[in-house]
Design an enzyme around this catalytic site. Sequence first.
Site, PDB file in Angstrom:
ATOM      1  CB  SER A 194       8.574  29.487  26.264  1.00  0.00           C
ATOM      2  OG  SER A 194       8.005  28.083  26.120  1.00  0.00           O
TER       3      SER A 194
ATOM      4  CB  CYS B 139       7.589  21.839  35.625  1.00  0.00           C
ATOM      5  SG  CYS B 139       7.174  23.424  34.869  1.00  0.00           S
TER       6      CYS B 139
ATOM      7  CB  THR C  81      19.460  21.309  11.758  1.00  0.00           C
ATOM      8  OG1 THR C  81      20.827  20.642  11.600  1.00  0.00           O
ATOM      9  CG2 THR C  81      18.818  21.651  10.899  1.00  0.00           C
TER      10      THR C  81
ATOM     11  N   GLY D 222      11.763  27.458  26.962  1.00  0.00           N
ATOM     12  CA  GLY D 222      12.097  28.629  28.211  1.00  0.00           C
ATOM     13  C   GLY D 222      12.981  27.943  28.927  1.00  0.00           C
ATOM     14  CB  THR D 223      13.737  24.510  30.362  1.00  0.00           C
ATOM     15  OG1 THR D 223      12.404  24.622  30.819  1.00  0.00           O
ATOM     16  CG2 THR D 223      14.668  24.022  31.309  1.00  0.00           C
TER      17      THR D 223
ATOM     18  CD  GLN E  48       3.671  31.494  32.714  1.00  0.00           C
ATOM     19  OE1 GLN E  48       2.610  31.996  32.629  1.00  0.00           O
ATOM     20  NE2 GLN E  48       3.923  30.183  32.903  1.00  0.00           N
TER      21      GLN E  48
ATOM     22  CG  ASN F 132       5.989  29.604  37.263  1.00  0.00           C
ATOM     23  OD1 ASN F 132       6.937  30.288  37.693  1.00  0.00           O
ATOM     24  ND2 ASN F 132       5.923  28.202  37.560  1.00  0.00           N
TER      25      ASN F 132
ATOM     26  CG  HIS G 258       4.819  25.963  25.708  1.00  0.00           C
ATOM     27  ND1 HIS G 258       4.227  25.204  26.632  1.00  0.00           N
ATOM     28  CD2 HIS G 258       5.968  25.846  26.087  1.00  0.00           C
ATOM     29  CE1 HIS G 258       4.611  24.976  27.764  1.00  0.00           C
ATOM     30  NE2 HIS G 258       6.048  25.457  27.421  1.00  0.00           N
TER      31      HIS G 258
HETATM   32  N1  PLP Z   1      10.147  30.022  33.041  1.00  0.00           N
HETATM   33  C1  PLP Z   1       8.566  30.004  33.548  1.00  0.00           C
HETATM   34  C2  PLP Z   1       8.384  31.251  34.404  1.00  0.00           C
HETATM   35  C3  PLP Z   1       7.657  29.224  33.327  1.00  0.00           C
HETATM   36  O1  PLP Z   1       6.412  29.209  33.452  1.00  0.00           O
HETATM   37  C4  PLP Z   1       8.198  27.951  32.396  1.00  0.00           C
HETATM   38  C5  PLP Z   1       7.137  26.933  32.001  1.00  0.00           C
HETATM   39  O2  PLP Z   1       6.275  26.581  32.863  1.00  0.00           O
HETATM   40  C6  PLP Z   1       9.524  27.996  32.084  1.00  0.00           C
HETATM   41  C7  PLP Z   1      10.335  28.943  32.350  1.00  0.00           C
HETATM   42  C8  PLP Z   1       9.860  26.912  30.996  1.00  0.00           C
HETATM   43  O3  PLP Z   1       9.357  26.943  29.783  1.00  0.00           O
HETATM   44  P1  PLP Z   1       9.290  25.752  28.854  1.00  0.00           P
HETATM   45  O4  PLP Z   1       8.239  24.984  29.205  1.00  0.00           O
HETATM   46  O5  PLP Z   1       9.205  26.301  27.509  1.00  0.00           O
HETATM   47  O6  PLP Z   1      10.689  25.112  28.903  1.00  0.00           O
END
Ligand code: PLP
Length: 383
Positions: free
Chosen positions: A199, A323, A237, A71-72, A179, A151, A201
Amino acid sequence: MKQVYMDHSATTATDPAVTQAMLPYFSEKYGNPSSLYTIGRQARRAIEEARQLVSDLIGAKKEEIIFTGSGTESDNLAIKGYALKNRAKGDHIITSSIEHHAVLNTCKYLEKNGFKVTYLPVSKDGIVNPHDVEKAITPQTILITIMHANNEIGTIQPIEEIGKIAKEKQIIFHTDAVQTAGKIPVNVDALGVSMLSISAHKLYGPKGVGALYLRKGTSIEPQLHGGGHERNIRSSTENVPGIVGFGKACELARERLPRESNLAALRDSLIRGVLEIKDSYLNGHPTKRLPNNANFRFSYIEGESMILNLDMKGVAASTGSACSSTSLEPSHVLMSIGLRPEEAHGSLRLTLGRENTQEDVDYVISVLPDIVNKLRMISPLAR
Ligand code: PLP
């Protein structure tokens, strides 16, 4: 001891059906999707099937999905990619003060590189006002990026309204739906977005795989240069097992979406039970919040101590986003909704998931009051 996982916004367990779908792509179907022989073509086919499943979850076209590593990465690619490609059109970006760091720090990076960024405030409930978005637009504005749901406090933003404003002003609109995908309906056309991040996970898929929805005609600068994978936008890849798992997770999420909203009843039961504790409050909006999110604050105590005490009772919870759990700074989200630092430090996030039951909720409600009382007894802040 009973074990209760209530940190589903940090991550979710990979669904057994997802793991099963991934397994062959580690071993007998290990081909590189760019290879022309049979096992290569097999891997390519699997990626394209997964792309279809991911696009189906968010109402997109298959060709509009770019697989990324998280997601990042999707947020970085969307924001830096669009800003750097379209600098000649303008240098102003609008975002909110409660975005995930993947968006906030990307915006800060762009500021260091000459862009101007407006960080919109939110209400005390954590909602962005669409009128504020409209007022912040200048002739230099090229991009609006506002998250679909937060989040930490779970507030759901008025993305459709902001999408209409963006469309009217012909400004590209990105939303971070990490989210929301799999928890509430996410449809790129209804939301009016040109870019959207997700994302795997967070929706019972594997870690280390994400996707960026990129509406046809939206042009961005690649952030990884290499062999030209993912339509020349994201060279690397492909993570074939991860992508296959992501596709399966999206397929399951789509089937289970009606059941996810049932979590709201469980969430409300949790909120009612926890708020019985003296001097406890709910953070975020009472109704415009994710069906699985409950975020509280308790006067006179620290969230970290609560997490450790809950852990000793077998409960996995969090103070905010996973995070930032190593940072001593109070959460920027809780500060943005107007909490004092000591109030922000006394917060607890409980996020529900598929496997949680009323029994789990009752267990948390039964152990929490003693923990709060014990911590208050030793707190220098308590009266
Ligand atoms: N954006 C939001 C709103 C999130 O909650 C998160 C993860 O906590 C991310 C982005 C980042 O996703 P990833 O963990 O896949 O890098």
